[in-house]
Enzyme design. Structure first.
Site, PDB file in Angstrom:
ATOM      1  N   LYS A 223       2.891   9.655   8.389  1.00 15.52           N
ATOM      2  CA  LYS A 223       2.128   9.266   9.594  1.00 15.52           C
ATOM      3  C   LYS A 223       2.669   9.757  10.942  1.00 15.52           C
ATOM      4  O   LYS A 223       2.211  10.767  11.445  1.00 15.52           O
ATOM      5  CB  LYS A 223       1.910   7.751   9.574  1.00 15.52           C
ATOM      6  CG  LYS A 223       0.969   7.338   8.428  1.00 15.52           C
ATOM      7  CD  LYS A 223       0.393   5.954   8.609  1.00 15.52           C
ATOM      8  CE  LYS A 223      -0.793   5.720   7.695  1.00 15.52           C
ATOM      9  NZ  LYS A 223      -0.493   5.030   6.445  1.00 15.52           N
TER      10      LYS A 223
ATOM     11  N   PHE B 256       0.853  -1.191   0.000  1.00 21.68           N
ATOM     12  CA  PHE B 256       0.000   0.000   0.000  1.00 21.68           C
ATOM     13  C   PHE B 256       0.885   1.235   0.000  1.00 21.68           C
ATOM     14  O   PHE B 256       1.801   1.347   0.800  1.00 21.68           O
ATOM     15  CB  PHE B 256      -0.914   0.026   1.234  1.00 21.68           C
ATOM     16  CG  PHE B 256      -1.855   1.207   1.238  1.00 21.68           C
ATOM     17  CD1 PHE B 256      -2.972   1.228   0.422  1.00 21.68           C
ATOM     18  CD2 PHE B 256      -1.593   2.320   2.031  1.00 21.68           C
ATOM     19  CE1 PHE B 256      -3.831   2.327   0.400  1.00 21.68           C
ATOM     20  CE2 PHE B 256      -2.449   3.421   2.010  1.00 21.68           C
ATOM     21  CZ  PHE B 256      -3.571   3.420   1.194  1.00 21.68           C
TER      22      PHE B 256
ATOM     23  N   ASP C 269       9.133   2.676   1.248  1.00 21.80           N
ATOM     24  CA  ASP C 269       7.966   3.361   1.806  1.00 21.80           C
ATOM     25  C   ASP C 269       7.961   3.130   3.317  1.00 21.80           C
ATOM     26  O   ASP C 269       7.615   2.044   3.788  1.00 21.80           O
ATOM     27  CB  ASP C 269       6.690   2.811   1.159  1.00 21.80           C
ATOM     28  CG  ASP C 269       5.434   3.527   1.662  1.00 21.80           C
ATOM     29  OD1 ASP C 269       5.512   4.190   2.725  1.00 21.80           O
ATOM     30  OD2 ASP C 269       4.384   3.416   1.000  1.00 21.80           O
TER      31      ASP C 269
HETATM   32  C1  PLP Z   1      -0.825   5.305   5.074  1.00 22.56           C
HETATM   33  C2  PLP Z   1       0.197   4.910   4.089  1.00 22.56           C
HETATM   34  C3  PLP Z   1       0.402   5.636   2.912  1.00 22.56           C
HETATM   35  C4  PLP Z   1      -0.473   6.798   2.521  1.00 22.56           C
HETATM   36  O1  PLP Z   1      -0.443   7.823   3.439  1.00 22.56           O
HETATM   37  P1  PLP Z   1      -1.596   8.963   3.394  1.00 22.56           P
HETATM   38  O2  PLP Z   1      -1.124   9.952   4.422  1.00 22.56           O
HETATM   39  O3  PLP Z   1      -2.867   8.299   3.750  1.00 22.56           O
HETATM   40  O4  PLP Z   1      -1.609   9.503   2.033  1.00 22.56           O
HETATM   41  C5  PLP Z   1       1.429   5.256   2.074  1.00 22.56           C
HETATM   42  N1  PLP Z   1       2.210   4.208   2.377  1.00 22.56           N
HETATM   43  C6  PLP Z   1       2.040   3.469   3.492  1.00 22.56           C
HETATM   44  C7  PLP Z   1       2.965   2.343   3.776  1.00 22.56           C
HETATM   45  C8  PLP Z   1       1.031   3.791   4.380  1.00 22.56           C
HETATM   46  O5  PLP Z   1       0.840   3.045   5.465  1.00 22.56           O
END
Ligand code: PLP
Length: 387
Positions: free
Chosen positions: A238, A124, A209
């Site tokens: 986050k 994701f 990521d």
């Molecule tokens: C939450 C998340 C995103 C996206 O972040 P948003 O602030 O919702 O755009 C991207 N990569 C990972 C691994 C995430 O957990």
């Protein structure tokens, strides 16, 4: 727009690891706004930073120098692989910036035909068109055709399939060191080192990521540090703002060489409010002993979760994840467990592969972990009747 399936509850106040609902009930928060409120709720140092900056200046735009952002960038650089940082407002925006950086790098180094990013299945990376195309999750892409070209996916953890996927158009490998949303899977040290080796062999950028697993959640500032590797590009967000929306794209000078004046931007990105709060988060996370505390609590949590799984084999299958990004794969439907836990006052969040995700704030203490395990045990005993 009704894009969320919201639980019929509203929280009016938070304090540390607890949330208080409008009906007066108290909840132990092992969701942390999905790994965002890393220092719990209403942390006095964060509240003071936000209030202090609110009385000075909120926003000036990137037409001007922003000392709070310069300070934050320096601290991120001093404490990571990175040489340079771009600030934005969310995880998806950080990842989007990283995708642009990767393409630009190969363009300015004479390889514009290299644009494809190999990512992982069950990953994701956000909900923008490019981050959705990167993850390739059919469920999220459905109805939004045409999907952005330039991405493919291979199974997480498999270096052989990855090698077979590489051809002349590949620009980068994109991986979450610990997959969150997709099912809480931690990449092992050999896999992460293998990714670095493959990138070196083929001249690809290693793009990680760490939006969810970064900022101390696994007990290191960044999860890839466990493998001792140096990535080229990392997106994070986050936990960085502890609840204030902020994202950051970190890179080496070499990888970011194409990101020159005029190539990228963000109106809100890096504004003084966001920067002051993120600096306050780093004050706490980088303080001596803080990450040791996270490691200690992680070991405790994982040990107790293992015991719980052994005790309730009809409800739980296995413990997953790393540090305070922990997962419990369920034998029964995960939403049943999540709902039961909520009734008992424990907030958690689901993930792919029938997993429940446990994301306590990094300030969690042993007594909170004991309380959570107690509630998990109670819920499991109740559910075994229906299983
Ligand atoms: C939450 C998340 C995103 C996206 O972040 P948003 O602030 O919702 O755009 C991207 N990569 C990972 C691994 C995430 O957990």
């Amino acid at each position: 727009m009704p894009t969320y399936d919201r639980r019929d509850v509203a929280f009016e106040r938070g304090e540390g690891a607890y949330l208080f609902a409008t009906d007066g009930r108290r909840y132990l928060d092992f969701c942390s706004g999905i790994a965002v409120t890393a220092l719990g709720h209403a942390h006095p140092h964060l509240v003071a930073a936000l209030k202090g900056q609110a009385e000075k200046v909120w926003h000036v735009s990137n037409l001007f120098r922003i000392p709070e952002g310069e300070a934050l960038a320096k601290r991120l650089v001093d404490n990571s692989f990175a040489d340079t940082v771009f600030f934005c407002n969310s995880g998806a925006e950080a990842m989007e910036g990283g995708i642009k950086l990767v393409r630009k790098y190969h363009d300015v180094t004479g390889n514009p035909h290299r644009f494809r990013i190999i990512a992982c299945t069950q990953s994701f990376h956000g909900r923008t068109l490019s981050t959705l195309a990167a993850a390739g999750n059919e469920k999220y892409l459905k109805g939004f055709d045409p999907a952005m070209p330039g991405f493919s996916q291979v199974p997480f953890g498999n270096l052989n399939v990855l090698r077979d996927e590489i051809s002349d158009d590949v620009a980068a490998i994109l991986v979450e060191p610990v997959q969150g949303e997709g099912g809480v899977r931690a990449g092992d040290v050999e896999y992460l080192r293998g990714l670095r080796a493959v990138c070196d062999e083929y001249g690809l950028l290693l793009f990680l990521d760490e939006v969810q697993c970064g900022m101390g959640r696994t007990g290191k500032l960044f999860a890839h540090e466990w493998a001792g590797i140096t990535p080229d590009v990392v997106g994070t967000a986050k936990g960085l703002g502890g609840g204030f929306p902020v994202g950051a794209l970190l890179a080496t000078e070499k990888a970011a060489q194409g990101m020159t004046f005029g190539t990228h931007g963000s109106t809100f990105g890096g504004n003084p409010l966001a920067m002051s709060v993120a600096n306050a988060v780093l004050d706490v996370v980088l303080a001596p002993g803080f990450l040791d505390h996270v490691c200690e609590m992680s070991q405790l949590l994982h040990r107790k979760l293992q015991q719980l799984v052994a005790k309730h084999p009809k409800i739980f299958v296995e413990v997953r994840g790393k540090g305070l990004l922990a997962g419990l794969r369920c034998q029964i439907e995960n939403t049943k467990v999540i709902n039961a836990l909520f009734r008992h006052g424990l907030v958690v969040v689901g993930a792919g592969d029938n997993v429940i995700r446990l994301l306590p704030p990094l300030i969690v203490e042993e007594k909170h972990i004991d309380e959570a395990i107690d509630k998990l045990d109670t819920a499991a005993r109740e559910l075994v009747g229906d299983a």
